[in-house]
Design an enzyme around this catalytic site. Structure first.
Site, mmCIF file in Angstrom:
data_model
loop_
_atom_site.group_PDB
_atom_site.id
_atom_site.type_symbol
_atom_site.label_atom_id
_atom_site.label_comp_id
_atom_site.label_asym_id
_atom_site.label_seq_id
_atom_site.Cartn_x
_atom_site.Cartn_y
_atom_site.Cartn_z
ATOM 1 N N TYR A 153 -1.438 -5.885 -2.300
ATOM 2 C CA TYR A 153 -1.303 -4.803 -1.329
ATOM 3 C C TYR A 153 -0.012 -4.962 -0.527
ATOM 4 O O TYR A 153 0.756 -4.007 -0.361
ATOM 5 C CB TYR A 153 -2.516 -4.789 -0.399
ATOM 6 C CG TYR A 153 -2.371 -3.866 0.778
ATOM 7 C CD1 TYR A 153 -2.448 -2.485 0.623
ATOM 8 C CD2 TYR A 153 -2.136 -4.368 2.063
ATOM 9 C CE1 TYR A 153 -2.305 -1.628 1.704
ATOM 10 C CE2 TYR A 153 -1.997 -3.524 3.148
ATOM 11 C CZ TYR A 153 -2.084 -2.154 2.965
ATOM 12 O OH TYR A 153 -1.931 -1.317 4.040
ATOM 13 N N ALA B 53 -1.607 6.638 1.819
ATOM 14 C CA ALA B 53 -1.499 5.238 1.405
ATOM 15 C C ALA B 53 -2.696 4.817 0.569
ATOM 16 O O ALA B 53 -3.783 5.383 0.675
ATOM 17 C CB ALA B 53 -1.400 4.331 2.639
ATOM 18 N N TYR B 54 -2.467 3.798 -0.245
ATOM 19 C CA TYR B 54 -3.537 3.063 -0.919
ATOM 20 C C TYR B 54 -3.875 1.901 -0.002
ATOM 21 O O TYR B 54 -3.003 1.092 0.323
ATOM 22 C CB TYR B 54 -3.039 2.565 -2.275
ATOM 23 C CG TYR B 54 -4.032 1.724 -3.057
ATOM 24 C CD1 TYR B 54 -4.699 2.249 -4.157
ATOM 25 C CD2 TYR B 54 -4.292 0.398 -2.710
ATOM 26 C CE1 TYR B 54 -5.603 1.478 -4.884
ATOM 27 C CE2 TYR B 54 -5.196 -0.370 -3.422
ATOM 28 C CZ TYR B 54 -5.846 0.171 -4.510
ATOM 29 O OH TYR B 54 -6.742 -0.591 -5.220
ATOM 30 N N TYR C 147 4.485 4.556 7.399
ATOM 31 C CA TYR C 147 3.712 3.437 7.953
ATOM 32 C C TYR C 147 3.596 2.301 6.947
ATOM 33 O O TYR C 147 3.185 2.508 5.803
ATOM 34 C CB TYR C 147 2.318 3.922 8.369
ATOM 35 C CG TYR C 147 2.392 4.985 9.433
ATOM 36 C CD1 TYR C 147 2.462 4.652 10.781
ATOM 37 C CD2 TYR C 147 2.447 6.330 9.083
ATOM 38 C CE1 TYR C 147 2.573 5.634 11.763
ATOM 39 C CE2 TYR C 147 2.558 7.322 10.050
ATOM 40 C CZ TYR C 147 2.619 6.969 11.384
ATOM 41 O OH TYR C 147 2.745 7.943 12.350
ATOM 42 N N LYS D 14 3.331 -2.440 -0.355
ATOM 43 C CA LYS D 14 3.857 -1.858 0.874
ATOM 44 C C LYS D 14 5.317 -2.258 1.110
ATOM 45 O O LYS D 14 6.121 -1.447 1.585
ATOM 46 C CB LYS D 14 2.997 -2.280 2.072
ATOM 47 C CG LYS D 14 1.582 -1.725 2.038
ATOM 48 C CD LYS D 14 1.517 -0.205 2.113
ATOM 49 C CE LYS D 14 1.805 0.314 3.494
ATOM 50 N NZ LYS D 14 1.625 1.800 3.585
ATOM 51 N N ASP E 25 0.049 15.528 -4.289
ATOM 52 C CA ASP E 25 -0.019 14.165 -4.814
ATOM 53 C C ASP E 25 1.363 13.543 -4.673
ATOM 54 O O ASP E 25 2.306 13.946 -5.364
ATOM 55 C CB ASP E 25 -0.453 14.200 -6.279
ATOM 56 C CG ASP E 25 -0.613 12.813 -6.887
ATOM 57 O OD1 ASP E 25 -0.154 11.828 -6.265
ATOM 58 O OD2 ASP E 25 -1.182 12.709 -7.986
ATOM 59 N N THR F 75 2.867 -2.304 6.929
ATOM 60 C CA THR F 75 1.775 -3.209 7.291
ATOM 61 C C THR F 75 2.233 -4.605 7.688
ATOM 62 O O THR F 75 3.322 -5.055 7.295
ATOM 63 C CB THR F 75 0.811 -3.329 6.086
ATOM 64 O OG1 THR F 75 -0.214 -4.280 6.359
ATOM 65 C CG2 THR F 75 1.553 -3.790 4.835
#
Length: 275
Positions: free
Chosen positions: A131, A67-68, A106, A135, A43, A108
């Site tokens: 979101y 990622a969420y 990564y 990020k 986790d 976005t």
């Protein structure tokens, strides 16, 4: 504590976090001998455990694909999104700094507000949804804890091992007379198999931020039209969502050779899906 014998790819020791996800699964194919951790095995929101795991395994490179990704749900779960997308990458960066490892992470296109037609790596960020904020926080937390990082911003992911737009269109098409898809949001679809291969290609490049997507720009409607026959265009006003989307989220790659066109990647994906 999860601790396994260290695996080696050539002379580079790789650790993949989020190995069970859509991108993570393709990364595992590109780096078959990597040390792999799924969400259930590690986790990433548990700071001490993350740092300890990285320090004990001593990788040369940590690739974080965890990622969420629920863009609309993040509006109601911003704290959770920030825990996974924001603070956790900082914990990974701390571990990497202590272990002397490079971090590949990564991000976005949604770190931008969509006010200009395309974005290069150095452009000013300004997310317009939860979101995107989560990020961007991850990018900031990584930079706070290590200089040895590669942040890869990408967009509109589709792949064989997770829920994605292509599969949604294929599911809806036979159920509906017409599928409405917005034609006023522009971006670049990206095949996770191609992104994983490109990650391997740039692994020895200079630290910094990279924009990596398949080539070619399209709207969601254009993308859908290449997948199913019964799609009709609509505007974002016709199809309101909880999270506001940037109108333009085209990521321009200025640092590496271009990836293939998204239409070519889509053809391969659809061929394999129907095989």
């Amino acid at each position: 504590m999860v601790h396994r014998q260290q695996m080696v790819v050539g002379t580079i020791k790789i650790m993949i976090l989020g190995a069970g996800g859509m991108l993570g699964t393709d990364l595992c194919k590109v780096f078959p001998d990597a040390l792999k951790f799924t969400h259930h095995e590690l986790d990433i929101t548990e700071r001490e455990l993350v740092i300890k795991t990285i320090r004990e395994n001593k990788p040369d490179v940590v690739i974080n694909a965890a990622a969420y990704t629920k863009v609309d749900q993040a509006e109601d779960e911003e704290e959770l999104a920030c825990a996974i997308n924001g603070y956790a990458p900082g914990y990974i960066a701390e571990g990497c700094a202590l272990a002397g490892a490079t971090l590949i992470h990564y991000s976005t296109d949604y770190v931008f507000d969509g006010s200009k037609p395309e974005y290069i790596e150095s452009d000013q960020t300004n997310p317009i949804n939860a979101y995107g904020r989560s990020k961007l926080l991850g990018e900031q937390e990584i930079a706070k804890h290590t200089d040895n990082y590669m942040i890869i911003r990408t967009s509109w992911l589709f792949g064989k091992h997770g829920r994605n737009f292509v599969d949604t269109m294929m599911r809806l098409s036979p159920q509906m007379e017409n599928v409405k898809v917005v034609n006023d949001q522009l971006g670049r679809p990206t095949y996770t198999a191609d992104l994983a291969l490109k990650t391997a290609e740039i692994i020895d490049m200079e630290p910094g931020i990279y924009h990596l997507t398949n080539s070619g720009t399209c709207s969601w409607y254009d993308f859908a039209s290449a997948i199913i026959p019964n799609v009709i265009p609509c505007t974002s006003k016709d199809y309101p969502t909880k999270a506001k989307r940037p109108r333009y989220s085209v990521l321009r790659n200025t640092k590496t050779t271009p990836m293939r066109h998204w239409k070519d990647a889509l053809k391969e994906y659809l061929k394999e899906k129907r095989a």
